[in-house]
Scaffold this motif. Structure first.
Motif, PDB file in Angstrom:
ATOM      1  N   UNK A   3      70.420  -0.733 -21.702  1.00 17.35           N
ATOM      2  CA  UNK A   3      70.915  -2.018 -21.236  1.00 17.35           C
ATOM      3  C   UNK A   3      71.210  -3.294 -21.660  1.00 17.35           C
ATOM      4  N   UNK A   4      72.053  -3.418 -22.656  1.00 15.50           N
ATOM      5  CA  UNK A   4      72.547  -4.924 -23.398  1.00 15.50           C
ATOM      6  C   UNK A   4      71.917  -6.164 -22.622  1.00 15.50           C
ATOM      7  N   UNK A   5      72.554  -6.262 -21.224  1.00 15.19           N
ATOM      8  CA  UNK A   5      71.962  -7.115 -20.653  1.00 15.19           C
ATOM      9  C   UNK A   5      71.054  -7.798 -20.581  1.00 15.19           C
ATOM     10  N   UNK A   6      69.903  -6.802 -20.331  1.00 12.07           N
ATOM     11  CA  UNK A   6      68.684  -7.307 -20.423  1.00 12.07           C
ATOM     12  C   UNK A   6      67.965  -8.456 -21.712  1.00 12.07           C
ATOM     13  N   UNK A   7      69.015  -8.444 -22.156  1.00 10.36           N
ATOM     14  CA  UNK A   7      68.725 -10.064 -23.373  1.00 10.36           C
ATOM     15  C   UNK A   7      69.314 -11.314 -22.941  1.00 10.36           C
ATOM     16  N   UNK A   8      69.146 -11.665 -21.783  1.00 11.09           N
ATOM     17  CA  UNK A   8      69.569 -12.696 -20.942  1.00 11.09           C
ATOM     18  C   UNK A   8      68.449 -13.266 -20.468  1.00 11.09           C
ATOM     19  N   UNK A   9      68.184 -14.646 -21.376  1.00 10.30           N
ATOM     20  CA  UNK A   9      67.307 -15.542 -21.203  1.00 10.30           C
ATOM     21  C   UNK A   9      66.644 -15.622 -18.835  1.00 10.30           C
ATOM     22  N   UNK A  17      66.680 -14.054 -16.983  1.00  9.23           N
ATOM     23  CA  UNK A  17      67.748 -13.427 -15.757  1.00  9.23           C
ATOM     24  C   UNK A  17      67.030 -12.216 -16.087  1.00  9.23           C
ATOM     25  N   UNK A  18      67.257 -11.981 -14.507  1.00  9.74           N
ATOM     26  CA  UNK A  18      66.644 -10.733 -14.181  1.00  9.74           C
ATOM     27  C   UNK A  18      68.519  -9.449 -13.493  1.00  9.74           C
ATOM     28  N   UNK A  19      67.906  -8.583 -13.498  1.00 11.21           N
ATOM     29  CA  UNK A  19      70.316  -8.071 -13.090  1.00 11.21           C
ATOM     30  C   UNK A  19      69.106  -7.115 -12.463  1.00 11.21           C
ATOM     31  N   UNK A  20      69.798  -6.766 -11.817  1.00 10.53           N
ATOM     32  CA  UNK A  20      69.630  -6.138 -10.235  1.00 10.53           C
ATOM     33  C   UNK A  20      70.637  -4.801 -10.334  1.00 10.53           C
ATOM     34  N   UNK A  21      69.455  -4.387 -11.156  1.00  7.46           N
ATOM     35  CA  UNK A  21      70.832  -2.754 -11.477  1.00  7.46           C
ATOM     36  C   UNK A  21      69.830  -1.553 -10.575  1.00  7.46           C
ATOM     37  N   UNK A  22      69.531  -0.320 -10.415  1.00  7.00           N
ATOM     38  CA  UNK A  22      69.049   0.645 -10.011  1.00  7.00           C
ATOM     39  C   UNK A  22      67.525   0.742 -10.728  1.00  7.00           C
ATOM     40  N   UNK A  23      67.238   0.063 -11.343  1.00  6.26           N
ATOM     41  CA  UNK A  23      66.281   0.393 -11.183  1.00  6.26           C
ATOM     42  C   UNK A  23      65.071  -0.385 -10.548  1.00  6.26           C
ATOM     43  N   UNK A  46      59.359 -12.726  -6.429  1.00  7.95           N
ATOM     44  CA  UNK A  46      60.133 -11.703  -6.177  1.00  7.95           C
ATOM     45  C   UNK A  46      60.800 -10.697  -6.835  1.00  7.95           C
ATOM     46  N   UNK A  47      61.358 -11.151  -7.278  1.00  8.41           N
ATOM     47  CA  UNK A  47      62.642 -11.193  -7.977  1.00  8.41           C
ATOM     48  C   UNK A  47      62.941 -10.297  -9.419  1.00  8.41           C
ATOM     49  N   UNK A  48      61.326 -10.756  -9.884  1.00  4.01           N
ATOM     50  CA  UNK A  48      61.317  -9.367 -11.264  1.00  4.01           C
ATOM     51  C   UNK A  48      60.668  -8.270 -10.321  1.00  4.01           C
ATOM     52  N   UNK A  49      59.820  -8.702  -9.854  1.00  5.37           N
ATOM     53  CA  UNK A  49      59.003  -7.039  -8.838  1.00  5.37           C
ATOM     54  C   UNK A  49      60.209  -5.815  -8.065  1.00  5.37           C
ATOM     55  N   UNK A  50      61.404  -6.640  -8.471  1.00  4.36           N
ATOM     56  CA  UNK A  50      62.691  -5.937  -7.780  1.00  4.36           C
ATOM     57  C   UNK A  50      63.125  -6.225  -6.432  1.00  4.36           C
TER      58      UNK A  50
END
Length: 129
Positions: free
Chosen positions: A5-11, A13-19, A72-76
């Motif tokens: 998941x290279x997109x996890x390194x955006x300061x 930012x939480x990406x809403x992916x399957x996980x 809330x975003x951090x928690x999904x």
């Protein structure tokens, strides 16, 4: 097998992916329940009791009670589902977004009218400017 998941390194930012979707499933289901007037009334009458009807984590429930949308975003949580909480509270999406950035509604609106945030410091860590 975990995905790269290279997109996890955006300061910041939480990406809403399957996980994230799996983690926030019940939080987002709760939010969607607020589309019905009778559920909004039940939630407003006793927020904790209504939240306890959902298989959310305690952290998720506390984030909702505190209206900490960033948490809330951090928690999904997905912002489009979380918007139902703001609507239940009588807040516009603009007011919610402003609260998430630490800006007033007017400051947030003006920032967006002027083109949004600067990309400086908001790119992927390895990305060139």
């Amino acid at each position: 097998m975990p995905l790269d998941k290279p997109y996890l390194d955006v300061p910041g930012t939480t990406i809403f992916d399957a996980e994230q979707s799996r983690q926030g499933y019940w939080l987002n289901q709760f939010c969607m329940s607020l589309m019905k007037a009778e559920n909004r009334e039940r939630f407003k009458a006793d927020e904790r009791a209504y939240l306890d009807q959902w298989a959310m984590t305690e952290d998720q429930k506390q984030a909702v009670l505190a209206r900490d949308l960033n948490r809330c975003i951090q928690l999904g949580g997905n912002i489009y589902f979380l918007a139902k909480i703001g609507a239940t509270d009588g807040k516009s999406f603009q007011q919610m977004a402003g609260s998430m950035t630490g800006l007033s509604e007017e400051e947030y609106r003006n920032m967006m009218i002027q083109g949004g945030r600067s990309p400086d410091g908001n790119r992927r860590i390895g990305e060139k400017k």
